[in-house]
Design a protein around this motif. Structure first.
Motif, short mmCIF file in Angstrom:
data_model
loop_
_atom_site.label_atom_id
_atom_site.label_comp_id
_atom_site.label_asym_id
_atom_site.label_seq_id
_atom_site.Cartn_x
_atom_site.Cartn_y
_atom_site.Cartn_z
N MET A 159 0.82 -1.21 0.00
CA MET A 159 0.00 0.00 0.00
C MET A 159 0.86 1.26 0.00
O MET A 159 0.50 2.27 -0.62
CB MET A 159 -0.94 0.00 1.21
N THR A 160 1.97 1.21 0.73
CA THR A 160 2.88 2.37 0.74
C THR A 160 3.83 2.32 -0.45
O THR A 160 4.01 3.32 -1.15
CB THR A 160 3.69 2.40 2.05
N LEU A 161 4.45 1.16 -0.62
CA LEU A 161 5.43 0.96 -1.68
C LEU A 161 4.95 -0.18 -2.58
O LEU A 161 5.09 -1.34 -2.21
CB LEU A 161 6.80 0.58 -1.08
N PRO A 162 4.34 0.12 -3.71
CA PRO A 162 4.30 1.40 -4.42
C PRO A 162 2.95 2.11 -4.44
O PRO A 162 2.82 3.16 -5.08
CB PRO A 162 4.64 0.97 -5.85
N GLY A 163 1.91 1.56 -3.78
CA GLY A 163 0.56 2.08 -3.95
C GLY A 163 0.40 3.55 -3.67
O GLY A 163 0.00 4.34 -4.54
N LEU A 164 0.68 3.97 -2.42
CA LEU A 164 0.51 5.37 -2.05
C LEU A 164 1.45 6.27 -2.84
O LEU A 164 1.07 7.38 -3.24
CB LEU A 164 0.76 5.53 -0.55
N ALA A 165 2.67 5.80 -3.08
CA ALA A 165 3.65 6.59 -3.83
C ALA A 165 3.13 6.92 -5.23
O ALA A 165 3.25 8.06 -5.70
CB ALA A 165 4.97 5.84 -3.91
N LEU A 166 2.54 5.94 -5.90
CA LEU A 166 2.00 6.18 -7.25
C LEU A 166 0.72 7.01 -7.20
O LEU A 166 0.49 7.87 -8.05
CB LEU A 166 1.75 4.85 -7.95
N PHE A 167 -0.13 6.73 -6.22
CA PHE A 167 -1.38 7.49 -6.08
C PHE A 167 -1.09 8.97 -5.89
O PHE A 167 -1.66 9.83 -6.58
CB PHE A 167 -2.17 6.93 -4.89
N TYR A 168 -0.20 9.30 -4.95
CA TYR A 168 0.18 10.69 -4.72
C TYR A 168 1.02 11.23 -5.87
O TYR A 168 0.85 12.38 -6.30
CB TYR A 168 0.98 10.81 -3.42
N GLY A 169 1.94 10.41 -6.38
CA GLY A 169 2.84 10.88 -7.43
C GLY A 169 2.12 11.31 -8.68
O GLY A 169 2.49 12.29 -9.34
N GLY A 170 1.07 10.59 -9.05
CA GLY A 170 0.30 10.97 -10.23
C GLY A 170 -0.45 12.27 -10.07
O GLY A 170 -0.79 12.93 -11.07
N LEU A 171 -0.71 12.67 -8.83
CA LEU A 171 -1.49 13.87 -8.56
C LEU A 171 -0.66 15.15 -8.57
O LEU A 171 -1.23 16.25 -8.63
CB LEU A 171 -2.20 13.75 -7.20
N VAL A 172 0.68 15.04 -8.49
CA VAL A 172 1.50 16.24 -8.50
C VAL A 172 1.95 16.56 -9.92
O VAL A 172 1.70 15.81 -10.85
CB VAL A 172 2.74 16.07 -7.58
N ARG A 173 2.63 17.70 -10.08
CA ARG A 173 3.13 18.08 -11.39
C ARG A 173 4.38 17.28 -11.74
O ARG A 173 5.06 16.74 -10.85
CB ARG A 173 3.40 19.58 -11.41
N THR A 174 4.68 17.19 -13.00
CA THR A 174 5.77 16.34 -13.50
C THR A 174 7.07 16.58 -12.76
O THR A 174 7.80 15.63 -12.42
CB THR A 174 5.99 16.61 -15.01
N LYS A 175 7.37 17.83 -12.46
CA LYS A 175 8.66 18.18 -11.87
C LYS A 175 8.81 17.74 -10.42
O LYS A 175 9.88 17.89 -9.83
CB LYS A 175 8.88 19.69 -11.98
#
Length: 435
Positions: A49-65
Motif C-alpha cells: 500500500m505504501t510501496l508502491p501504492g501510495l507513492a504512485l497514487f500521490y505521485g500521479g497527482l503532483v506536477r511532472t517536476k
C-alpha cells in the motif's frame, strides 16, 4: 484382601492416566500455520500500500517536476519508520505491561517476544511485523499535505519524531490495551490510530507550511491520472490485508467479512463520487473514481470488523458524499493547501467511520452488536471521546514537532527551488526524460 485389590486398582488407574496428564502439562501452544501464513501475506499487502501504492497514487497527482520527490519521500518514511518500530516503537506500543498510556522497553529490538500473545494464534514476531506496516503507512499518508514545497531533510526528521511521539502512543491507547481501549473505543483497523492521526496532522502541517506558489490562482493539474488510478488500485487490493489482516486469523469468518465490507464500501463510494462529478461538472473523471474509492476505504476501516453489508453501503454513500464536499470546503472555501486532500479524504473519512460505527454496529443494521455493558449511546460517546482526544493530541504534538524540527532544518525549499521542482532541486534527478 479387599484393601490390596483397592490399592492395586488405584496404582493401575494412576499408571494408565499418567501419560495423558504428563502430555497435558508439557504441551506448549504453537502458532496456527494457516493464521500465520495469512498475516504474513497481509503484511506484504499492507507494505505494498505504501510501496508502491501510495507513492504512485500521490505521485500521479503532483506536477511532472515533483513526481520523483513523492516516491523518494514515501520510501524514506517507510525506511525510518521501520527502524524506529523495530528498535523501540513496537515495545512502547504493545509491550505486555500495565501501562495504559505508554508501554516499556522490554521488547526493544524485537527481543523477548512471546511464542504467542494472549488471545492470538500467531507468533508475536508475526504480529510485530504486521503492526510495523501500519506504522509505515500512517506517517506516509501525511506526504500529501506537503508535496511540492517541503524540504526533504525536514520531511524525514519530522516523520521520525511523529512516528515515535504521535503514532506509537495512540497505538498504545487504542490497540495496546490502553486507556481508550479500556473505555470501550472500537477501532478495528485504524480509523482513529491511522486516519484520524494522519488526517489531523496533515491539516496542521498544511497550515504551517503555507500555500504553494500560485495556489489557488494557478490550476495545478495532476500530471498523470493513469498513475493515480494504478496507485489507487494497489491501495484497494492492499486494503484487503489492511482490514482483513486486522482479524489476526484466517480460521473463522472475521477476515472474510472484513474484506467483503471493505470492498463494498469502496465500490459504493467510488460510484457516488463519480455520480456527483457527472452532475456537477458533466464528466466522471479517473481521479474522481480513485479518490472516491480511497474515501470509502478510509471510512470503512474502523468499522470493518463490526458492520455488515448494509452498514458498508451506508458508509460508502456517506464517504463519497461527505468527503467530496470536504475537499471543496478545505481547498475552495477555506483555501487551505492540503495539496492532495489528506484531511478531507483520510481524516474526514476515518473520523466519520469511527463515529458512525457506534450506530451501524447495531444488529438493526446487520452489525455484530454491542459489547457487554455497552449500548448505542455509550458506544457513541466512547467513539466521539476517542476521536476527540486523539485529534487534539495529534494536532498539538504535530505543531510542536514541526516547529522543533524547523529550528534545525527549514520546512520549505526556496521559491526558486519550488519553481524548478523538487526532483531536480532536492534530488538532482528527473522522473521523466522529456527530451
Amino acid at each position: 484382601m479387599r484393601h490390596s485389590l483397592k490399592i492395586a486398582a488405584f496404582f493401575s488407574t494412576s499408571l494408565l492416566t499418567a501419560p495423558a496428564f504428563a502430555q497435558e502439562v508439557v504441551a506448549e501452544a504453537v502458532p496456527d500455520s494457516g493464521d500465520t501464513a495469512w498475516i504474513l501475506t497481509a503484511s506484504a499487502l499492507v507494505l505494498m500500500m505504501t510501496l508502491p501504492g501510495l507513492a504512485l497514487f500521490y505521485g500521479g497527482l503532483v506536477r511532472t517536476k515533483n513526481f520523483l520527490s513523492v516516491l523518494i519521500q514515501c520510501g524514506a518514511i517507510a525506511a525510518v519508520s521501520s527502524v524506529i518500530w523495530i528498535v523501540a516503537g513496537y515495545s512502547l506500543a504493545f509491550s505486555a505491561s500495565d501501562g495504559t498510556v505508554i508501554g516499556n522497553l522490554q521488547n526493544i529490538m524485537f527481543s523477548n517476544m512471546f511464542a504467542m500473545r494472549d488471545g492470538q494464534t500467531i507468533g508475536e514476531l508475526v504480529f510485530g511485523l504486521f503492526q510495523m506496516t501500519f506504522a509505515i503507512i500512517t506517517p506516509a499518508l501525511i506526504v500529501g499535505a506537503w508535496v511540492e514545497r517541503a524540504r526533504f531533510g525536514w520531511v524525514v526528521a519530522f516523520s521520525a519524531l511523529w512516528s515515535l511521539l504521535v503514532y506509537v502512543p495512540v497505538a498504545r491507547w487504542v490497540w495496546g490495551n490502553g486507556f481508550l481501549a479500556n473505555q470501550g473505543v472500537i477501532d478495528f483497523a485504524g480509523g482513529i490510530v491511522v486516519h484520524t492521526t494522519a488526517g489531523v496532522s496533515a491539516l496542521v502541517v498544511a497550515l504551517m507550511l503555507g500555500k504553494r506558489i500560485g495556489f489557488p490562482r494557478t490550476l495545478m493539474l495532476p500530471h498523470s491520472p493513469a498513475l493515480t488510478v494504478a496507485g489507487a488500485g494497489l491501495l484497494w487490493v492492499g486494503w484487503f490485508g489492511f482490514n482483513g489482516g486486522s482479524a489476526l486469523a484466517a480460521s473463522d469468518d472475521g477476515a472474510a467479512t472484513a474484506i467483503i465490507v471493505t470492498h463494498l464500501a469502496a465500490s459504493v463510494a467510488a460510484l457516488v463520487w463519480m455520480l456527483i462529478e457527472k452532475i456537477k461538472v458533466g464528466k466522471a473523471t479517473a481521479v474522481g473514481f480513485a479518490t472516491g474509492a480511497i474515501a470509502g476505504l478510509a471510512t470503512i476501516t474502523p468499522a470493518s470488523g463490526s458492520v455488515g453489508p448494509l452498514g458498508a453501503i451506508i458508509l460508502g454513500v456517506l464517504a463519497g458524499l461527505v468527503c467530496f464536499y470536504a475537499v471543496h470546503l478545505v481547498k475552495g472555501k477555506l483555501q487551505i493547501d492540503d495539496s492532495l486532500d489528506v484531511f478531507a479524504v483520510h481524516g474526514v473519512g476515518g473520523i466519520m467511520g469511527s463515529i458512525l460505527l457506534a450506530v451501524l454496529v447495531s444488529p438493526t443494521f446487520g452489525g455484530n452488536g454491542y459489547a457487554e455493558g455497552m449500548a448505542m449511546g455509550s458506544q457513541l460517546w466512547a467513539q466521539i471521546k476517542g476521536v476527540g482526544i486523539v485529534g487534539v493530541y495529534s494536532a498539538v504534538v504535530t505543531l510542536i514537532i514541526g516547529y522543533m524540527v524547523s529550528m534545525v532544518i527549514p520546512m520549505r525549499v526556496s521559491e526558486d527551488q519550488e519553481r524548478d521542482g523538487l526532483d531536480i532541486s532536492s534530488h538532482g534527478e528527473r522522473a521523466w526524460d522529456m527530451d
